[in-house]
Design a protein around this motif. Structure first.
Motif, PDB file in Angstrom:
ATOM      1  N   GLU A  41       0.827  -1.202   0.000  1.00 21.77           N
ATOM      2  CA  GLU A  41       0.000   0.000   0.000  1.00 21.77           C
ATOM      3  C   GLU A  41       0.864   1.257   0.000  1.00 21.77           C
ATOM      4  N   ALA A  42       1.956   1.247   0.737  1.00 18.07           N
ATOM      5  CA  ALA A  42       2.854   2.402   0.750  1.00 18.07           C
ATOM      6  C   ALA A  42       3.410   2.675  -0.648  1.00 18.07           C
ATOM      7  N   PHE A  43       3.767   1.623  -1.371  1.00 13.62           N
ATOM      8  CA  PHE A  43       4.308   1.822  -2.718  1.00 13.62           C
ATOM      9  C   PHE A  43       3.230   2.213  -3.721  1.00 13.62           C
ATOM     10  N   VAL A  44       2.016   1.766  -3.526  1.00 14.96           N
ATOM     11  CA  VAL A  44       0.911   2.234  -4.371  1.00 14.96           C
ATOM     12  C   VAL A  44       0.733   3.736  -4.169  1.00 14.96           C
ATOM     13  N   ARG A  45       0.774   4.156  -2.909  1.00 14.82           N
ATOM     14  CA  ARG A  45       0.653   5.590  -2.623  1.00 14.82           C
ATOM     15  C   ARG A  45       1.823   6.372  -3.203  1.00 14.82           C
ATOM     16  N   LEU A  46       3.022   5.809  -3.131  1.00 17.83           N
ATOM     17  CA  LEU A  46       4.171   6.469  -3.748  1.00 17.83           C
ATOM     18  C   LEU A  46       3.919   6.656  -5.241  1.00 17.83           C
ATOM     19  N   HIS A  47       3.466   5.627  -5.894  1.00 18.43           N
ATOM     20  CA  HIS A  47       3.184   5.715  -7.324  1.00 18.43           C
ATOM     21  C   HIS A  47       2.153   6.809  -7.604  1.00 18.43           C
ATOM     22  N   ASP A  48       1.108   6.853  -6.784  1.00 20.11           N
ATOM     23  CA  ASP A  48       0.030   7.819  -7.011  1.00 20.11           C
ATOM     24  C   ASP A  48       0.432   9.252  -6.689  1.00 20.11           C
ATOM     25  N   ARG A  49       1.393   9.429  -5.785  1.00 15.60           N
ATOM     26  CA  ARG A  49       1.745  10.774  -5.310  1.00 15.60           C
ATOM     27  C   ARG A  49       3.212  11.113  -5.561  1.00 15.60           C
ATOM     28  N   LEU A  50       3.793  10.512  -6.539  1.00 12.07           N
ATOM     29  CA  LEU A  50       5.229  10.658  -6.785  1.00 12.07           C
ATOM     30  C   LEU A  50       5.650  12.121  -6.932  1.00 12.07           C
ATOM     31  N   GLU A  51       4.808  12.931  -7.519  1.00 13.94           N
ATOM     32  CA  GLU A  51       5.157  14.341  -7.725  1.00 13.94           C
ATOM     33  C   GLU A  51       5.323  15.079  -6.399  1.00 13.94           C
ATOM     34  N   GLU A  52       4.681  14.603  -5.333  1.00 15.73           N
ATOM     35  CA  GLU A  52       4.763  15.251  -4.019  1.00 15.73           C
ATOM     36  C   GLU A  52       6.060  14.902  -3.282  1.00 15.73           C
ATOM     37  N   VAL A  53       6.726  13.835  -3.706  1.00 14.27           N
ATOM     38  CA  VAL A  53       7.903  13.343  -2.997  1.00 14.27           C
ATOM     39  C   VAL A  53       9.142  14.024  -3.569  1.00 14.27           C
ATOM     40  N   ARG A  54       9.812  14.777  -2.706  1.00 13.84           N
ATOM     41  CA  ARG A  54      11.018  15.480  -3.122  1.00 13.84           C
ATOM     42  C   ARG A  54      12.231  14.710  -2.619  1.00 13.84           C
ATOM     43  N   GLY A  55      13.204  14.544  -3.480  1.00  8.73           N
ATOM     44  CA  GLY A  55      14.431  13.869  -3.070  1.00  8.73           C
ATOM     45  C   GLY A  55      14.224  12.381  -2.858  1.00  8.73           C
ATOM     46  N   GLU A  56      14.993  11.855  -1.933  1.00 15.05           N
ATOM     47  CA  GLU A  56      14.982  10.431  -1.615  1.00 15.05           C
ATOM     48  C   GLU A  56      13.612  10.017  -1.054  1.00 15.05           C
TER      49      GLU A  56
END
Length: 79
Positions: A41-56
Motif C-alpha cells: 500500500e505504501a508503494f501504491v501511494r508512492l506511485h500515485d503521489r510521486l510528484e509530491e515526494v522530493r528527493g529520496e
C-alpha cells in the motif's frame, strides 16, 4: 512495452526500500503478512503521489508505512 520515468523511479525505490519498509511495518504490527500488505500500500501511494515526494523517497515511504501500520493496529483494537 515502454517504461515510463514514473515506473522507473518507483521500481528503483522498491528495490532500495521495500525490505526496510516491510521490516518497519512488521515491528509495528507483529505480523509479517500484514507488513507485506502495508508495504504494498505504501508503494501504491508512492506511485500515485510521486510528484509530491522530493528527493529520496525512503523517509516518505517510512512515514506512510508507519501511519498505515498504526491505522491497522487501531482497527484491530476496535474489533
Amino acid at each position: 512495452m515502454n517504461v515510463t520515468p514514473r515506473e522507473v523511479r518507483v521500481a528503483a525505490a522498491f528495490e532500495a526500500h521495500a525490505a526496510g519498509v516491510t521490516a518497519l511495518a512488521a515491528r509495528v504490527l507483529g505480523d509479517a503478512e500484514a507488513a507485506r500488505d502495508v508495504c504494498q500500500e505504501a508503494f501504491v501511494r508512492l506511485h500515485d503521489r510521486l510528484e509530491e515526494v522530493r528527493g529520496e523517497p525512503g523517509p516518505w515511504l517510512r512515514a506512510v508505512a508507519t501511519r498505515l501500520a498504526l491505522d491497522r493496529l487501531r482497527a484491530r483494537a476496535r474489533h
